[in-house]
Structure formats: C-alpha cells, structure tokens
Design a protein around this motif. Sequence first.
Motif, PDB file in Angstrom:
ATOM      1  N   ALA A 227       0.829  -1.202   0.000  1.00 35.21           N
ATOM      2  CA  ALA A 227       0.000   0.000   0.000  1.00 35.21           C
ATOM      3  C   ALA A 227       0.866   1.256   0.000  1.00 35.21           C
ATOM      4  CB  ALA A 227      -0.928  -0.007   1.211  1.00 35.21           C
ATOM      5  N   LEU A 228       1.947   1.230   0.759  1.00 34.26           N
ATOM      6  CA  LEU A 228       2.864   2.366   0.819  1.00 34.26           C
ATOM      7  C   LEU A 228       3.442   2.673  -0.556  1.00 34.26           C
ATOM      8  CD1 LEU A 228       4.535   4.443   2.473  1.00 34.26           C
ATOM      9  CD2 LEU A 228       6.185   2.604   2.869  1.00 34.26           C
ATOM     10  N   PHE A 229       3.833   1.651  -1.281  1.00 34.77           N
ATOM     11  CA  PHE A 229       4.370   1.877  -2.623  1.00 34.77           C
ATOM     12  C   PHE A 229       3.322   2.502  -3.538  1.00 34.77           C
ATOM     13  CE2 PHE A 229       4.662   0.134  -7.002  1.00 34.77           C
ATOM     14  CZ  PHE A 229       5.667   0.978  -7.444  1.00 34.77           C
ATOM     15  N   LEU A 230       2.115   1.951  -3.563  1.00 34.82           N
ATOM     16  CA  LEU A 230       1.074   2.489  -4.438  1.00 34.82           C
ATOM     17  C   LEU A 230       0.666   3.900  -4.037  1.00 34.82           C
ATOM     18  CD1 LEU A 230      -1.157  -0.690  -4.895  1.00 34.82           C
ATOM     19  CD2 LEU A 230       0.425   0.323  -6.563  1.00 34.82           C
ATOM     20  N   ALA A 231       0.897   4.254  -2.771  1.00 37.64           N
ATOM     21  CA  ALA A 231       0.586   5.602  -2.285  1.00 37.64           C
ATOM     22  C   ALA A 231       1.697   6.597  -2.567  1.00 37.64           C
ATOM     23  CB  ALA A 231       0.318   5.565  -0.779  1.00 37.64           C
TER      24      ALA A 231
END
Length: 258
Positions: A227-231
Amino acid sequence: MSGVAGRTAIVTGAGSADGIGFATARLLLAAGARVAITSTTERIHDRLAELGAGPDRAFALPADLTVPAQVTGLVDAAEAALGPVEILVNNAGMTQVGGDVPGGRLSEMSEAGWDYGIAINLKTCFLMTRAVLPGMIARRYGRIVQMSSVTGPLVGIAGSSVYAAAKAGMLGMTRALAIEVGSSGVTVNCVGPGWIRTASSSEAEITAGRHTPVGRPGTPAEVGHAALFLASEEASYITGQMLVVDGGNIIQEYKGGS
C-alpha cells in the motif's frame, strides 16, 4: 525517492493494533507522511497514542463510514488538523465491531445481511473516495489505495459470497475511476491480500497460509508495504491495477499437498 514525505494520508479501518490498517498507517508515518486514522470505536485513540506522533503529524477520529455525514466530518476534521488529503487508503471492511458479519450460503442469506456486507466493505470505500476526490482533482495530485482481496477478484470461498462480491466490486470501481481521473494526476489502485495473520485470523486461515508457496501466512506490514508503494509519488504510472500480496497462493493448483 520522495515517496510520501510531506503528504497527508487517511487510513480507514485502523482500529486493530494487529491489523493491516494500523500497520499501513505506521509505515506511512515512518516514511514522512502526516496520517489520520479512523475506526468505528474509541479504540482508535489508543492507536493514535501508539503512533507516538505530535498533533501536527497524526490525527484520529472514530466514525461510521457507512454514514455520509460522518465521512464528511472525518475528512473535514483530518484536513483541518493535517492539511489537504493527498493519500487515501480504504482499508475499512471485512468486520465491524458490534456488527453481525454475514456469512453462509447465498440461498440462506437475508437481504439485511447482504446489504450490511456490501455497506461495510464497498459503500464505505465509495463514500470515502467520493469525499476526497474533488480536492485531489483540483490540486492535480492524489493516490487512492483500495484494500481489496484475492477473494472475489481472483478466487472464491464457499459461504463468502457477499464479501467476494464487495471486493470484486471494489476492483471494478477502481478500474473505472482510474480512467475517469487519470488525466487529473490521481491514481487509483487495489492491494489484494491473501492469507494474512491478524488478530482476527482463525486457525483454519493460518493453516491455509502455511500451504502457500512461501509456507506461512503474510503479515499486516507486508501488505502495508504494498500500500505504501502504491501511495507513493514513484507509483505515478501505475493505475487501475491490483497488486496481489498472497505468498504466491493463487499461482498453485495443489494447495494441500506435501
């Protein structure tokens, strides 16, 4: 990498200390984001204390995200505390404290049970996304990350029809929305967790995780990193996609062998 530093994020469904939502919030905060967290109960204030950040970095407010007025109130309060919302992680769903989560065969499910399952898993996602989109579009920047599942979009489990329908609906909404807002600097993606060990995991679910190619259930932090990467700013050319985090489970036909 600039990642998420200096950005304001809302993470829903962050009330459990051992859950995916709270793990994601901690990772966003550690990466330099300002983070607002929410759940349906006052325990969210305990999670805020555990984040250990000042009021200019972290904020918490309980809210029932199936109620439009409470969604609006949450977004307004988060922006007043931390600034315009640039990242939304829609993690709320699956279970709700005090609610009777529907299950069982579709032919035996009540209409009320179906409506409730769709409301906590899909309507919450719709209402939160709709609330933050105008600001993201106006600023020409936004990251929306939907916590979907492999269940529904890719596989099915008997007795989980409403959950599967909601999570598949989340992916469909993500794809359509990605087309609508792509030219406005807003990306919309899903994370698809498989067997993840949380406080609510049953022994059967943990056992299923042991039969993945990796040989164990995943952790909330492992989902949170996706999720952190996609954010992040670096994920600017990824939209309308689902990143599967399941230890390779969906690639194997035999799942119970030696």
